[in-house]
Design an enzyme around this catalytic site. Sequence first.
Site, PDB file in Angstrom:
ATOM      1  N   SER A 233      10.101   0.376  15.639  1.00 22.94           N
ATOM      2  CA  SER A 233       9.505  -0.739  14.898  1.00 22.94           C
ATOM      3  C   SER A 233       7.994  -0.727  15.089  1.00 22.94           C
ATOM      4  O   SER A 233       7.367   0.340  15.143  1.00 22.94           O
ATOM      5  CB  SER A 233      10.146  -2.051  15.373  1.00 22.94           C
ATOM      6  OG  SER A 233       9.714  -3.134  14.605  1.00 22.94           O
TER       7      SER A 233
ATOM      8  N   LYS B 131       9.353  -4.720   9.316  1.00 22.10           N
ATOM      9  CA  LYS B 131       9.620  -4.486  10.739  1.00 22.10           C
ATOM     10  C   LYS B 131      10.268  -5.715  11.393  1.00 22.10           C
ATOM     11  O   LYS B 131      11.060  -5.587  12.328  1.00 22.10           O
ATOM     12  CB  LYS B 131       8.327  -4.103  11.470  1.00 22.10           C
ATOM     13  CG  LYS B 131       7.778  -2.719  11.065  1.00 22.10           C
ATOM     14  CD  LYS B 131       8.759  -1.586  11.277  1.00 22.10           C
ATOM     15  CE  LYS B 131       8.096  -0.213  11.159  1.00 22.10           C
ATOM     16  NZ  LYS B 131       9.046   0.905  11.255  1.00 22.10           N
TER      17      LYS B 131
HETATM   18  C1  HXC Z   1      -0.617   0.457  -2.916  1.00 21.61           C
HETATM   19  C2  HXC Z   1       1.056   2.009  -3.109  1.00 21.61           C
HETATM   20  C3  HXC Z   1       0.389   2.865  -2.187  1.00 21.61           C
HETATM   21  C4  HXC Z   1      -0.853   2.428  -1.659  1.00 21.61           C
HETATM   22  C5  HXC Z   1       2.221   3.827  -2.819  1.00 21.61           C
HETATM   23  N1  HXC Z   1       2.177   2.653  -3.456  1.00 21.61           N
HETATM   24  N2  HXC Z   1       1.151   3.976  -2.032  1.00 21.61           N
HETATM   25  N3  HXC Z   1       0.566   0.823  -3.456  1.00 21.61           N
HETATM   26  N4  HXC Z   1      -1.320   1.209  -2.051  1.00 21.61           N
HETATM   27  N5  HXC Z   1      -1.527   3.163  -0.791  1.00 21.61           N
HETATM   28  C6  HXC Z   1       3.123   2.160  -4.423  1.00 21.61           C
HETATM   29  C7  HXC Z   1       3.273   3.061  -5.623  1.00 21.61           C
HETATM   30  O1  HXC Z   1       2.242   2.867  -6.546  1.00 21.61           O
HETATM   31  C8  HXC Z   1       4.636   2.609  -6.157  1.00 21.61           C
HETATM   32  O2  HXC Z   1       4.554   1.392  -6.830  1.00 21.61           O
HETATM   33  C9  HXC Z   1       5.403   2.323  -4.887  1.00 21.61           C
HETATM   34  O3  HXC Z   1       4.435   2.105  -3.850  1.00 21.61           O
HETATM   35  C10 HXC Z   1       6.288   3.479  -4.480  1.00 21.61           C
HETATM   36  O4  HXC Z   1       5.479   4.626  -4.326  1.00 21.61           O
HETATM   37  P1  HXC Z   1       6.076   6.092  -4.474  1.00 21.61           P
HETATM   38  O5  HXC Z   1       5.042   7.043  -4.031  1.00 21.61           O
HETATM   39  O6  HXC Z   1       6.678   6.260  -5.797  1.00 21.61           O
HETATM   40  O7  HXC Z   1       7.308   5.981  -3.493  1.00 21.61           O
HETATM   41  P2  HXC Z   1       7.806   6.905  -2.387  1.00 21.61           P
HETATM   42  O8  HXC Z   1       7.655   8.333  -2.752  1.00 21.61           O
HETATM   43  O9  HXC Z   1       9.137   6.449  -2.082  1.00 21.61           O
HETATM   44  O10 HXC Z   1       6.808   6.633  -1.181  1.00 21.61           O
HETATM   45  C11 HXC Z   1       7.029   5.683  -0.203  1.00 21.61           C
HETATM   46  C12 HXC Z   1       5.722   5.208   0.431  1.00 21.61           C
HETATM   47  C13 HXC Z   1       4.906   6.392   0.925  1.00 21.61           C
HETATM   48  C14 HXC Z   1       6.067   4.268   1.528  1.00 21.61           C
HETATM   49  C15 HXC Z   1       4.953   4.485  -0.641  1.00 21.61           C
HETATM   50  O11 HXC Z   1       3.720   5.931   1.520  1.00 21.61           O
HETATM   51  C16 HXC Z   1       5.655   7.251   1.865  1.00 21.61           C
HETATM   52  O12 HXC Z   1       6.443   8.080   1.459  1.00 21.61           O
HETATM   53  N6  HXC Z   1       5.499   7.126   3.154  1.00 21.61           N
HETATM   54  C17 HXC Z   1       6.313   7.901   4.127  1.00 21.61           C
HETATM   55  C18 HXC Z   1       5.556   8.344   5.265  1.00 21.61           C
HETATM   56  C19 HXC Z   1       4.886   7.210   6.004  1.00 21.61           C
HETATM   57  O13 HXC Z   1       4.476   6.232   5.408  1.00 21.61           O
HETATM   58  N7  HXC Z   1       4.726   7.380   7.288  1.00 21.61           N
HETATM   59  C20 HXC Z   1       4.001   6.425   8.076  1.00 21.61           C
HETATM   60  C21 HXC Z   1       4.919   5.705   8.868  1.00 21.61           C
HETATM   61  S1  HXC Z   1       3.986   4.925  10.124  1.00 21.61           S
HETATM   62  P3  HXC Z   1       4.492   1.290  -8.448  1.00 21.61           P
HETATM   63  O14 HXC Z   1       4.420  -0.171  -8.730  1.00 21.61           O
HETATM   64  O15 HXC Z   1       3.253   2.037  -8.874  1.00 21.61           O
HETATM   65  O16 HXC Z   1       5.762   1.912  -8.961  1.00 21.61           O
HETATM   66  C22 HXC Z   1       4.605   3.462  10.333  1.00 21.61           C
HETATM   67  C23 HXC Z   1       3.949   2.689  11.423  1.00 21.61           C
HETATM   68  C24 HXC Z   1       4.088   1.256  11.141  1.00 21.61           C
HETATM   69  O17 HXC Z   1       5.489   3.077   9.688  1.00 21.61           O
HETATM   70  C25 HXC Z   1       3.435   0.409  12.168  1.00 21.61           C
HETATM   71  C26 HXC Z   1       1.988   0.543  12.272  1.00 21.61           C
HETATM   72  C27 HXC Z   1       1.337  -0.308  13.305  1.00 21.61           C
END
Ligand code: HXC
Length: 315
Positions: free
Chosen positions: A173, A191
């Site tokens: 988380s 989370k």
């Molecule tokens: C605003 C965003 C965005 C951004 C994506 N979106 N990035 N909106 N700012 N930076 C929007 C897109 O426009 C889309 O909306 C929707 O989110 C889905 O995006 P997709 O790229 O089509 O989806 P997907 O491929 O499923 O990607 C999921 C994701 C991406 C979460 C958006 O970032 C990802 O795959 N992340 C995985 C890896 C990751 O994030 N790792 C870090 C974990 S660290 P629309 O409306 O345009 O359709 C962590 C730590 C947390 O979790 C705690 C920290 C303290």
Amino acid sequence: MSLPKSAYLSDVWRDGIFNNKVIFCTGGAGSICSAQVRAMVHLGANACIVGRNVEKTERVAKDIATARSGAKVLGIGAVDVRNFDSLKAAVDKCVKELGGVDFVIAGAAGNFLASIDQLSVNAFKSVMDIDVLGSFNTLKATVPHLLESAAKHKSDGETPSPTGTGGRIIFVSATIHYTAMALQTHVSVAKAGVDSLSNSVAIEFGPRGITSNVIAPGPIKDTEGINRLARAQDVAARHAQVPLGRYGTVKEVADATVYIFSDSGNFVNGSTVVVDGAAWRNHSTDVGSGFQYPDFLISGEEVTGVSGLKKQSKI
Ligand code: HXC
């Protein structure tokens, strides 16, 4: 790339404590989860990691296998935790090839910085689906195997089980929802849900021997999470905000994992282990009234210039 043990595990744990055990991990190719799995593999476990990216998941699995001679580590790509069927197929393959599932890490998560203004409904839903639904799917797909393992590896708290531990799940988380953080609404809400899920698992499955806990990492260096949240030029200021004066390491999260999964965690259930150097408790960069944190505390100077002062006692 084979890593030195010091990069992912402390010297305090005994080799072999997870012999003949299997760990299943979502998001296992990521920086934090791969260190958690690598530590378990080093200490005897075989592993199955799953992720969306096929090449990365397979490559990291091969790499983790270098942690112990003879280790088996499956890397199954094209698995999206939002899709229960793909997850269930991966769990079935893990059980078929490695013999079961004793430990689970639900680590897949999504994150990016965006204000509510910038957050589309689908963006919010994407993170909720990856984090909350994905964690639930992971639980549902693995819980029959965790129940089997828990039944085989009971602990009475006094005599260590001769076959070691099993039947344990950790949800990865965060700490941001303990207060709130701008640009992180989607992740905070998600989370909070993950924490709540873990707590429910602890009380519903505890009577059948499963333990469920949360590890909440704070800022951990060289991770995708921190790279998505903090700009490189702000690192010194971010370090100063952490009471221990630095970012954490993936090794420190891996050690917490071994603590929970090994005999040392037998009675730890429904808990959250926060690995953050007390960062979340310290949302201010100054002590108050302009006394800069931590410089003012370290300087030993007395508080001046405000009303209500008393002569300060010295330790
Ligand atoms: C605003 C965003 C965005 C951004 C994506 N979106 N990035 N909106 N700012 N930076 C929007 C897109 O426009 C889309 O909306 C929707 O989110 C889905 O995006 P997709 O790229 O089509 O989806 P997907 O491929 O499923 O990607 C999921 C994701 C991406 C979460 C958006 O970032 C990802 O795959 N992340 C995985 C890896 C990751 O994030 N790792 C870090 C974990 S660290 P629309 O409306 O345009 O359709 C962590 C730590 C947390 O979790 C705690 C920290 C303290």
